[in-house]
Design a protein around this motif. Structure first.
Motif, PDB file in Angstrom:
ATOM      1  N   SER A 164       7.915  -6.774  15.267  1.00  0.00           N
ATOM      2  CA  SER A 164       7.505  -6.130  16.516  1.00  0.00           C
ATOM      3  C   SER A 164       6.017  -5.362  16.214  1.00  0.00           C
ATOM      4  CB  SER A 164       8.490  -5.543  17.368  1.00  0.00           C
ATOM      5  OG  SER A 164       9.012  -4.318  16.749  1.00  0.00           O
ATOM      6  N   LYS A 165       6.408  -4.929  15.016  1.00  0.00           N
ATOM      7  CA  LYS A 165       5.100  -3.876  14.577  1.00  0.00           C
ATOM      8  C   LYS A 165       4.133  -4.226  13.500  1.00  0.00           C
ATOM      9  CE  LYS A 165       8.155   0.534  15.498  1.00  0.00           C
ATOM     10  NZ  LYS A 165       8.398   1.662  15.034  1.00  0.00           N
ATOM     11  N   GLU A 166       4.427  -5.309  12.660  1.00  0.00           N
ATOM     12  CA  GLU A 166       3.627  -5.770  11.746  1.00  0.00           C
ATOM     13  C   GLU A 166       3.470  -6.881  11.574  1.00  0.00           C
ATOM     14  OE1 GLU A 166       6.110  -2.576   8.549  1.00  0.00           O
ATOM     15  OE2 GLU A 166       6.737  -4.584   8.688  1.00  0.00           O
ATOM     16  N   ILE A 167       2.357  -7.458  11.003  1.00  0.00           N
ATOM     17  CA  ILE A 167       1.722  -8.649  10.897  1.00  0.00           C
ATOM     18  C   ILE A 167       1.317  -8.840   9.251  1.00  0.00           C
ATOM     19  CG2 ILE A 167      -0.640  -8.164  11.667  1.00  0.00           C
ATOM     20  CD1 ILE A 167      -0.736 -10.735  13.048  1.00  0.00           C
ATOM     21  N   THR A 168       1.387 -10.246   9.123  1.00  0.00           N
ATOM     22  CA  THR A 168       0.720 -10.430   7.755  1.00  0.00           C
ATOM     23  C   THR A 168      -0.714 -10.505   7.531  1.00  0.00           C
ATOM     24  OG1 THR A 168       0.860 -12.832   7.791  1.00  0.00           O
ATOM     25  CG2 THR A 168       2.848 -11.781   6.958  1.00  0.00           C
ATOM     26  N   LEU A 169      -1.330 -10.439   6.504  1.00  0.00           N
ATOM     27  CA  LEU A 169      -2.895 -10.593   6.199  1.00  0.00           C
ATOM     28  C   LEU A 169      -3.295 -11.922   6.811  1.00  0.00           C
ATOM     29  CD1 LEU A 169      -5.449  -8.942   5.386  1.00  0.00           C
ATOM     30  CD2 LEU A 169      -5.146  -9.908   3.168  1.00  0.00           C
ATOM     31  N   THR A 170      -2.568 -12.886   6.359  1.00  0.00           N
ATOM     32  CA  THR A 170      -3.195 -14.089   6.841  1.00  0.00           C
ATOM     33  C   THR A 170      -3.094 -14.308   8.461  1.00  0.00           C
ATOM     34  OG1 THR A 170      -1.997 -15.220   4.644  1.00  0.00           O
ATOM     35  CG2 THR A 170      -2.389 -16.801   6.479  1.00  0.00           C
ATOM     36  N   GLU A 171      -2.074 -13.900   8.904  1.00  0.00           N
ATOM     37  CA  GLU A 171      -1.898 -14.082  10.486  1.00  0.00           C
ATOM     38  C   GLU A 171      -2.762 -12.986  11.080  1.00  0.00           C
ATOM     39  OE1 GLU A 171      -0.157 -16.103  12.404  1.00  0.00           O
ATOM     40  OE2 GLU A 171       0.342 -17.120  10.965  1.00  0.00           O
ATOM     41  N   ALA A 172      -3.177 -12.033  10.625  1.00  0.00           N
ATOM     42  CA  ALA A 172      -4.082 -11.233  10.956  1.00  0.00           C
ATOM     43  C   ALA A 172      -5.546 -11.715  11.003  1.00  0.00           C
ATOM     44  CB  ALA A 172      -4.180  -9.633  10.388  1.00  0.00           C
TER      45      ALA A 172
ATOM     46  N   VAL B  70      -1.223  -6.291  21.702  1.00  0.00           N
ATOM     47  CA  VAL B  70      -0.022  -5.806  21.115  1.00  0.00           C
ATOM     48  C   VAL B  70      -0.579  -5.252  19.731  1.00  0.00           C
ATOM     49  CG1 VAL B  70       2.137  -6.147  19.853  1.00  0.00           C
ATOM     50  CG2 VAL B  70       1.643  -7.596  22.098  1.00  0.00           C
ATOM     51  N   VAL B  71      -0.593  -4.149  19.504  1.00  0.00           N
ATOM     52  CA  VAL B  71      -0.979  -3.415  18.411  1.00  0.00           C
ATOM     53  C   VAL B  71       0.044  -3.556  17.310  1.00  0.00           C
ATOM     54  CG1 VAL B  71      -2.118  -1.318  17.355  1.00  0.00           C
ATOM     55  CG2 VAL B  71      -2.329  -1.959  19.796  1.00  0.00           C
ATOM     56  N   LYS B  72      -0.567  -3.916  16.094  1.00  0.00           N
ATOM     57  CA  LYS B  72       0.376  -4.162  14.858  1.00  0.00           C
ATOM     58  C   LYS B  72      -0.424  -3.943  13.619  1.00  0.00           C
ATOM     59  CE  LYS B  72       3.430  -8.006  16.536  1.00  0.00           C
ATOM     60  NZ  LYS B  72       4.038  -9.569  16.217  1.00  0.00           N
ATOM     61  N   GLU B  73       0.512  -3.570  12.549  1.00  0.00           N
ATOM     62  CA  GLU B  73      -0.306  -3.005  11.398  1.00  0.00           C
ATOM     63  C   GLU B  73       0.002  -4.111  10.355  1.00  0.00           C
ATOM     64  OE1 GLU B  73       0.334   0.407   7.768  1.00  0.00           O
ATOM     65  OE2 GLU B  73       1.594   0.316   9.553  1.00  0.00           O
ATOM     66  N   VAL B  74      -1.264  -4.385   9.733  1.00  0.00           N
ATOM     67  CA  VAL B  74      -1.266  -5.569   8.688  1.00  0.00           C
ATOM     68  C   VAL B  74      -0.688  -5.023   7.263  1.00  0.00           C
ATOM     69  CG1 VAL B  74      -2.796  -6.903   7.206  1.00  0.00           C
ATOM     70  CG2 VAL B  74      -3.537  -6.051   9.646  1.00  0.00           C
ATOM     71  N   VAL B  75       0.383  -5.676   6.921  1.00  0.00           N
ATOM     72  CA  VAL B  75       1.176  -5.575   5.639  1.00  0.00           C
ATOM     73  C   VAL B  75       1.256  -6.722   4.833  1.00  0.00           C
ATOM     74  CG1 VAL B  75       2.535  -3.609   6.925  1.00  0.00           C
ATOM     75  CG2 VAL B  75       3.224  -5.941   6.951  1.00  0.00           C
ATOM     76  N   LYS B  76       1.665  -6.686   3.740  1.00  0.00           N
ATOM     77  CA  LYS B  76       1.899  -7.789   2.804  1.00  0.00           C
ATOM     78  C   LYS B  76       3.040  -8.568   3.135  1.00  0.00           C
ATOM     79  CE  LYS B  76      -0.531  -5.268  -1.318  1.00  0.00           C
ATOM     80  NZ  LYS B  76      -0.115  -5.178  -2.851  1.00  0.00           N
ATOM     81  N   LYS B  77       4.189  -7.630   3.416  1.00  0.00           N
ATOM     82  CA  LYS B  77       5.356  -8.561   3.902  1.00  0.00           C
ATOM     83  C   LYS B  77       5.995  -7.920   4.907  1.00  0.00           C
ATOM     84  CE  LYS B  77      10.024  -9.499   2.060  1.00  0.00           C
ATOM     85  NZ  LYS B  77      11.018  -9.184   1.092  1.00  0.00           N
ATOM     86  N   VAL B  78       6.240  -8.653   6.051  1.00  0.00           N
ATOM     87  CA  VAL B  78       6.631  -8.041   7.239  1.00  0.00           C
ATOM     88  C   VAL B  78       8.179  -8.071   7.290  1.00  0.00           C
ATOM     89  CG1 VAL B  78       7.048  -8.735   9.732  1.00  0.00           C
ATOM     90  CG2 VAL B  78       4.997  -9.443   8.692  1.00  0.00           C
ATOM     91  N   GLU B  79       8.437  -6.573   7.477  1.00  0.00           N
ATOM     92  CA  GLU B  79       9.947  -6.107   7.710  1.00  0.00           C
ATOM     93  C   GLU B  79      10.362  -5.876   9.163  1.00  0.00           C
ATOM     94  OE1 GLU B  79      10.745  -2.761   5.231  1.00  0.00           O
ATOM     95  OE2 GLU B  79       9.981  -3.989   3.610  1.00  0.00           O
ATOM     96  N   PHE B  80       9.061  -5.424   9.982  1.00  0.00           N
ATOM     97  CA  PHE B  80       9.235  -5.184  11.490  1.00  0.00           C
ATOM     98  C   PHE B  80       8.393  -6.067  12.263  1.00  0.00           C
ATOM     99  CE2 PHE B  80      10.157  -1.307   8.911  1.00  0.00           C
ATOM    100  CZ  PHE B  80      11.672  -0.989   9.402  1.00  0.00           C
TER     101      PHE B  80
ATOM    102  N   GLU C 150     -11.291 -11.666  11.253  1.00  0.00           N
ATOM    103  CA  GLU C 150     -11.644 -12.143  10.078  1.00  0.00           C
ATOM    104  C   GLU C 150     -11.816 -10.895   8.954  1.00  0.00           C
ATOM    105  OE1 GLU C 150     -15.018 -14.614  10.157  1.00  0.00           O
ATOM    106  OE2 GLU C 150     -14.067 -16.179  11.577  1.00  0.00           O
ATOM    107  N   SER C 151     -12.217  -9.965   9.258  1.00  0.00           N
ATOM    108  CA  SER C 151     -12.399  -8.988   8.324  1.00  0.00           C
ATOM    109  C   SER C 151     -11.240  -7.785   8.190  1.00  0.00           C
ATOM    110  CB  SER C 151     -13.601  -7.993   9.128  1.00  0.00           C
ATOM    111  OG  SER C 151     -13.301  -7.319  10.282  1.00  0.00           O
ATOM    112  N   ALA C 152     -10.160  -8.272   8.685  1.00  0.00           N
ATOM    113  CA  ALA C 152      -8.719  -7.560   8.904  1.00  0.00           C
ATOM    114  C   ALA C 152      -8.292  -7.597   7.037  1.00  0.00           C
ATOM    115  CB  ALA C 152      -7.670  -8.073   9.476  1.00  0.00           C
ATOM    116  N   LYS C 153      -7.929  -6.174   6.979  1.00  0.00           N
ATOM    117  CA  LYS C 153      -7.200  -5.792   5.527  1.00  0.00           C
ATOM    118  C   LYS C 153      -6.124  -5.042   5.780  1.00  0.00           C
ATOM    119  CE  LYS C 153     -10.535  -1.968   5.029  1.00  0.00           C
ATOM    120  NZ  LYS C 153     -11.363  -2.178   6.432  1.00  0.00           N
ATOM    121  N   ILE C 154      -5.350  -5.044   4.782  1.00  0.00           N
ATOM    122  CA  ILE C 154      -4.082  -4.248   4.428  1.00  0.00           C
ATOM    123  C   ILE C 154      -4.202  -2.739   5.087  1.00  0.00           C
ATOM    124  CG2 ILE C 154      -2.197  -3.512   3.120  1.00  0.00           C
ATOM    125  CD1 ILE C 154      -2.104  -6.420   3.410  1.00  0.00           C
ATOM    126  N   ARG C 155      -3.029  -2.424   5.797  1.00  0.00           N
ATOM    127  CA  ARG C 155      -2.993  -1.082   6.427  1.00  0.00           C
ATOM    128  C   ARG C 155      -4.134  -0.997   7.898  1.00  0.00           C
ATOM    129  NH1 ARG C 155      -2.417   3.203   1.458  1.00  0.00           N
ATOM    130  NH2 ARG C 155      -0.414   2.494   0.641  1.00  0.00           N
TER     131      ARG C 155
END
Length: 412
Positions: free
Chosen positions: A73-81, A61-71, A86-91
């Protein structure tokens, strides 16, 4: 994450259905993504990776890293990412592994159904693509079903359609009979359209019976047909030592008779093509002797005079010979007999002054048929001829032509 090896499965599908392995893998990816969207929502983004070397499959599943999850099915927090990268960052957009078990039993069953449906579609597309390359070829199949408006023909892994309009009149077939036909067109909606009336079918039959045609020694210049009744084939030879007509007819008609049999007894005239229009027309008209001719290249029209005895031969039964000859040569052919020519000659038309006759002759009007063919507008282009005189000339010409056996066209 469990990695599934489906290499053998996909290889077997490609082999069984005679499909390209790459296309089978594409269909498999499309199927997994379709099922995922049905199970988890249409807005979910998926990617399916198939390892070319090992044949293993991984679903993400492809998700975007965000500060706060609103969707979700499409988004994931940095902590979860960071649990996945391990090198994941916002956006960033990251791939999150998904197990097949998450789809559920029903979804897995549905996956199989959709996969085979998509493979059937891919198989059909591949077959149609292969037949598109074979348009204008002759194929052999067996009759699967006979309907009132068409015949369904079983071909290689598919079915062809022979519409009523493309069948030779009077032909009779049985279910299961072997049949030859010309591939007319391949249409995604209508299917593979076949024909037995197209000139290309006759051409293909000659190509299969006459090796000199395939070798390029003999060339078919033109073909015209009245399917099931009569046809004319114009041929020429690129080798002066080879007779094109004799080669096509064969010893004692052996070659042409094979073609005639396939066409339900259709009479075939094989003639030698010529650059000389008069020679070409004469040969097309079953070799009748032309006594006199008048050619107008601008209108592609030839008026010929033949012996009274040869007029029926030139015209043919129901005008078939003249009609096919005209279509074959590309000229409108007006045929009159010697006696008609004398009667309808402009010089012999009653009611016209010698001066007017001379003027008509000087402008190319040799007979009443010339006047009827070109009509009043052409007569008006002659200096000194007004509308009343033009009408009078036309009426006299029409009446004299009507008295002959060769009827003029209806007056317009």
């Amino acid at each position: 994450m469990i990695v599934y090896n489906i290499s053998h499965f996909l290889d077997q599908l490609a082999e069984d259905r005679e499909l390209n392995l790459t296309r089978v893998k594409e269909v498999f990816r499309e199927t997994i993504i379709t099922i995922a969207k049905k199970t988890f929502g249409r807005d979910i983004e998926m990617t399916v990776d198939i390892d070319e070397s090992s044949g293993s499959i991984s679903v993400f599943v492809v998700k975007e890293v965000v500060k706060k999850v609103e969707f979700p099915s499409k988004e994931i927090t940095l902590t979860e990412a960071k649990k996945y990268n391990e090198s994941a960052k916002i956006r960033d957009r990251i791939n999150i592994p998904m197990e097949f078990e998450a789809f559920g039993r029903n979804a897995i069953i549905l996956t199989k159904q959709i996969l085979f449906q998509k493979l059937r579609e891919a198989e059909r597309d591949a077959i149609y693509t292969s037949f598109e390359k074979r348009v204008e070829e002759i194929v052999t199949g067996s009759i699967r079903r006979i309907e009132s408006k068409r015949i369904l023909v079983t071909l290689d892994r598919t079915e062809g359609i022979l519409p009523k309009r493309e069948q030779i009149p009077g032909e009779y077939f049985r279910q299961g009979s072997v049949i030859k036909a010309y591939i007319l067109a391949v249409d995604p909606k209508e299917g593979i359209l076949l024909s037995r009336t197209h000139p290309g079918f006759l051409k293909g039959l000659f190509e299969s019976e006459v090796p000199e045609i395939k070798e390029g020694i003999i060339e078919i210049k033109n073909i015209m047909r009245i399917p099931g009744v009569r046809a004319k084939v114009a041929v020429t030879s690129n080798n002066p030592r080879i007779d094109p007509v004799g080669a096509c007819v064969g010893v004692k008609g052996s070659r042409v008779q094979v073609v005639v049999k396939e066409l339900a007894g259709e009479k075939i005239d094989v003639i030698q093509w010529s650059q000389d229009p008069l020679v070409y027309v004469s040969r097309a008209l079953s070799g009748v002797k032309i006594i006199k001719e008048d050619i107008d290249e601008s209108t592609k029209r030839i008026q010929i005079v033949v012996n009274d005895e040869e007029l029926p031969i030139a015209i043919g039964k129901n005008g078939q010979n003249a009609f096919l000859s005209s279509k074959l040569t590309g000229y409108r052919i007006d045929i009159i007999s010697e006696s008609m020519d004398k009667t309808t000659s402009v010089a012999n038309l009653d009611g016209l002054s010698p001066k007017l006759k001379t003027k008509l002759l000087e402008n190319g009007f040799v007979s009443a048929y010339d006047i009827i063919f070109y009509g009043v507008p052409k007569l008006l282009s002659i200096k000194g001829i007004g509308r009343e005189i033009a009408k009078k000339i036309y009426e006299i010409s029409y009446d004299i032509a009507k008295k002959t056996k060769h009827q003029p066209p209806d007056k317009s």
